[in-house]
Design a protein around this motif. Structure first.
Motif, mmCIF file in Angstrom:
data_model
loop_
_atom_site.group_PDB
_atom_site.id
_atom_site.type_symbol
_atom_site.label_atom_id
_atom_site.label_comp_id
_atom_site.label_asym_id
_atom_site.label_seq_id
_atom_site.Cartn_x
_atom_site.Cartn_y
_atom_site.Cartn_z
ATOM 1 N N ALA A 55 0.805 -1.218 0.000
ATOM 2 C CA ALA A 55 0.000 0.000 0.000
ATOM 3 C C ALA A 55 0.841 1.273 0.000
ATOM 4 O O ALA A 55 1.865 1.376 0.670
ATOM 5 N N THR A 56 0.370 2.238 -0.773
ATOM 6 C CA THR A 56 0.815 3.613 -0.635
ATOM 7 C C THR A 56 -0.404 4.414 -0.209
ATOM 8 O O THR A 56 -1.550 3.978 -0.369
ATOM 9 N N THR A 57 -0.166 5.599 0.322
ATOM 10 C CA THR A 57 -1.298 6.421 0.760
ATOM 11 C C THR A 57 -2.228 6.735 -0.404
ATOM 12 O O THR A 57 -3.458 6.711 -0.256
ATOM 13 N N ALA A 58 -1.673 7.006 -1.577
ATOM 14 C CA ALA A 58 -2.499 7.313 -2.746
ATOM 15 C C ALA A 58 -3.394 6.131 -3.110
ATOM 16 O O ALA A 58 -4.571 6.305 -3.453
ATOM 17 N N GLU A 59 -2.846 4.916 -3.021
ATOM 18 C CA GLU A 59 -3.641 3.729 -3.339
ATOM 19 C C GLU A 59 -4.754 3.529 -2.309
ATOM 20 O O GLU A 59 -5.878 3.151 -2.655
ATOM 21 N N VAL A 60 -4.442 3.775 -1.052
ATOM 22 C CA VAL A 60 -5.450 3.626 -0.007
ATOM 23 C C VAL A 60 -6.565 4.661 -0.197
ATOM 24 O O VAL A 60 -7.751 4.332 -0.079
ATOM 25 N N MET A 61 -6.187 5.877 -0.526
ATOM 26 C CA MET A 61 -7.196 6.908 -0.773
ATOM 27 C C MET A 61 -8.074 6.542 -1.964
ATOM 28 O O MET A 61 -9.291 6.768 -1.954
ATOM 29 N N ALA A 62 -7.476 5.946 -2.988
ATOM 30 C CA ALA A 62 -8.260 5.535 -4.151
ATOM 31 C C ALA A 62 -9.233 4.426 -3.777
ATOM 32 O O ALA A 62 -10.383 4.403 -4.252
ATOM 33 N N ARG A 74 -0.490 8.680 9.578
ATOM 34 C CA ARG A 74 -0.263 10.134 9.660
ATOM 35 C C ARG A 74 -0.649 10.821 8.346
ATOM 36 O O ARG A 74 -1.229 11.913 8.347
ATOM 37 N N GLU A 75 -0.314 10.191 7.224
ATOM 38 C CA GLU A 75 -0.632 10.792 5.928
ATOM 39 C C GLU A 75 -2.137 10.789 5.669
ATOM 40 O O GLU A 75 -2.678 11.748 5.112
ATOM 41 N N LEU A 76 -2.804 9.720 6.079
ATOM 42 C CA LEU A 76 -4.260 9.674 5.932
ATOM 43 C C LEU A 76 -4.926 10.756 6.776
ATOM 44 O O LEU A 76 -5.879 11.415 6.342
ATOM 45 N N TRP A 77 -4.434 10.949 7.994
ATOM 46 C CA TRP A 77 -4.996 12.001 8.849
ATOM 47 C C TRP A 77 -4.793 13.369 8.218
ATOM 48 O O TRP A 77 -5.707 14.215 8.218
ATOM 49 N N ALA A 78 -3.622 13.587 7.648
ATOM 50 C CA ALA A 78 -3.303 14.891 7.057
ATOM 51 C C ALA A 78 -4.160 15.199 5.842
ATOM 52 O O ALA A 78 -4.273 16.362 5.442
ATOM 53 N N ALA A 79 -4.791 14.174 5.253
ATOM 54 C CA ALA A 79 -5.631 14.395 4.077
ATOM 55 C C ALA A 79 -6.895 15.174 4.411
ATOM 56 O O ALA A 79 -7.573 15.673 3.505
ATOM 57 N N GLU A 80 -7.257 15.253 5.689
ATOM 58 C CA GLU A 80 -8.423 16.003 6.160
ATOM 59 C C GLU A 80 -9.731 15.485 5.555
ATOM 60 O O GLU A 80 -10.701 16.235 5.403
ATOM 61 N N ASP A 81 -9.755 14.201 5.236
ATOM 62 C CA ASP A 81 -10.951 13.537 4.732
ATOM 63 C C ASP A 81 -11.476 12.634 5.837
ATOM 64 O O ASP A 81 -10.705 11.915 6.472
ATOM 65 N N THR A 82 -12.775 12.660 6.090
ATOM 66 C CA THR A 82 -13.318 11.935 7.235
ATOM 67 C C THR A 82 -13.079 10.428 7.149
ATOM 68 O O THR A 82 -12.634 9.801 8.110
ATOM 69 N N ALA A 83 -13.369 9.811 6.006
ATOM 70 C CA ALA A 83 -13.141 8.368 5.870
ATOM 71 C C ALA A 83 -11.661 8.038 6.045
ATOM 72 O O ALA A 83 -11.309 7.043 6.698
ATOM 73 N N ALA A 84 -10.790 8.867 5.488
ATOM 74 C CA ALA A 84 -9.351 8.638 5.623
ATOM 75 C C ALA A 84 -8.922 8.754 7.077
ATOM 76 O O ALA A 84 -8.082 7.977 7.565
ATOM 77 N N ARG A 85 -9.492 9.707 7.797
ATOM 78 C CA ARG A 85 -9.129 9.870 9.207
ATOM 79 C C ARG A 85 -9.634 8.698 10.053
ATOM 80 O O ARG A 85 -8.946 8.243 10.964
#
Length: 228
Positions: A9-16, A59-70
């Motif tokens: 996983a990368t953060t971008a892949e997880v966000m996708a 930490r990167e997911l939290w920084a995205a400021e997206d509720t699901a990501a957080r």
């Protein structure tokens, strides 16, 4: 899209993958409760289970400021890796009730800074922050009451809960009920406070669920304990 794993996983892949899980119907329901995400929480937890603990991605997911990501970040993080001021900042910048609840329940409670934050947040003028302090206090009432001034907590509840903002009122009411449930010597007083203040007395409760009205809540839980 193939599911990401802990090793790939990368953060971008997880966000996708989170974006692919978005369901407008779920979002519509959640938005009624102040939560701006449309991801089924069972699917979110399944993703977290695949990813396992990954503090950097958290930490990167939290920084995205997206509720699901957080929410996902709170499931894959390492709670003891956060500093005291970092946790304080995370609570203050959390925008939605679910994120705040999970932050306290899944991260702060497991942190070595939990007690320090509990005391500081209880006295905070921001009712949302104070509610988190009461949630941590309720945890201590149930699991580690030694050193707590239970009578003093009841004094505060009696004088402040009736006029408290909704979220803070709910947290104080939970603490009131927990004191009555777990501490027989304060049970009559806790029930009496609940009866006089009538907070959540008329709260709609689904069949089979326990009312959040403290006198009823206390009575039902004590009855279950005694019948066990």
């Amino acid at each position: 899209m193939a599911g990401t794993t802990a090793t790939t996983a990368t953060t971008a892949e997880v966000m996708a993958e989170l974006a692919a899980l978005e369901d407008p119907r779920i979002r519509a329901v959640n938005e009624k409760h102040g939560d701006d995400h449309g991801v089924n929480l069972s699917k979110l937890r399944a993703l977290a289970k695949r990813l396992r603990t990954q503090q950097e991605i958290a930490r990167e997911l939290w920084a995205a400021e997206d509720t699901a990501a957080r929410l996902l970040a709170l499931l894959v993080c390492r709670p003891r890796a956060f500093g005291r001021d970092e946790l304080d900042g995370m609570l203050r910048e959390a925008r939605t009730p679910k994120v705040r609840d999970w932050l306290v329940a899944y991260v702060v409670k497991k942190s070595p800074h939990a007690e320090d934050l509990r005391v500081a947040w209880l006295a905070d003028p921001d009712p949302v922050v104070a509610a988190a302090g009461w949630a941590l206090t309720t945890e201590r009432v149930a699991k580690k009451p030694e050193g707590l001034d239970l009578a003093g907590l009841l004094d505060v509840v009696e004088s402040e809960m009736k006029e408290a903002p909704d979220r803070l009122q709910w947290a104080m009411n939970h603490c009131l009920a927990q004191i009555g449930i777990d501490h027989a010597e304060y049970r009559a007083r806790a029930i009496g406070i609940g009866e006089r203040l009538e907070v959540l007395k008329d709260y709609p409760t689904s069949p089979g669920c326990t009312s959040p009205f403290a006198p009823v809540w206390i009575g039902e839980m004590v009855s279950r304990q005694q019948g066990a």
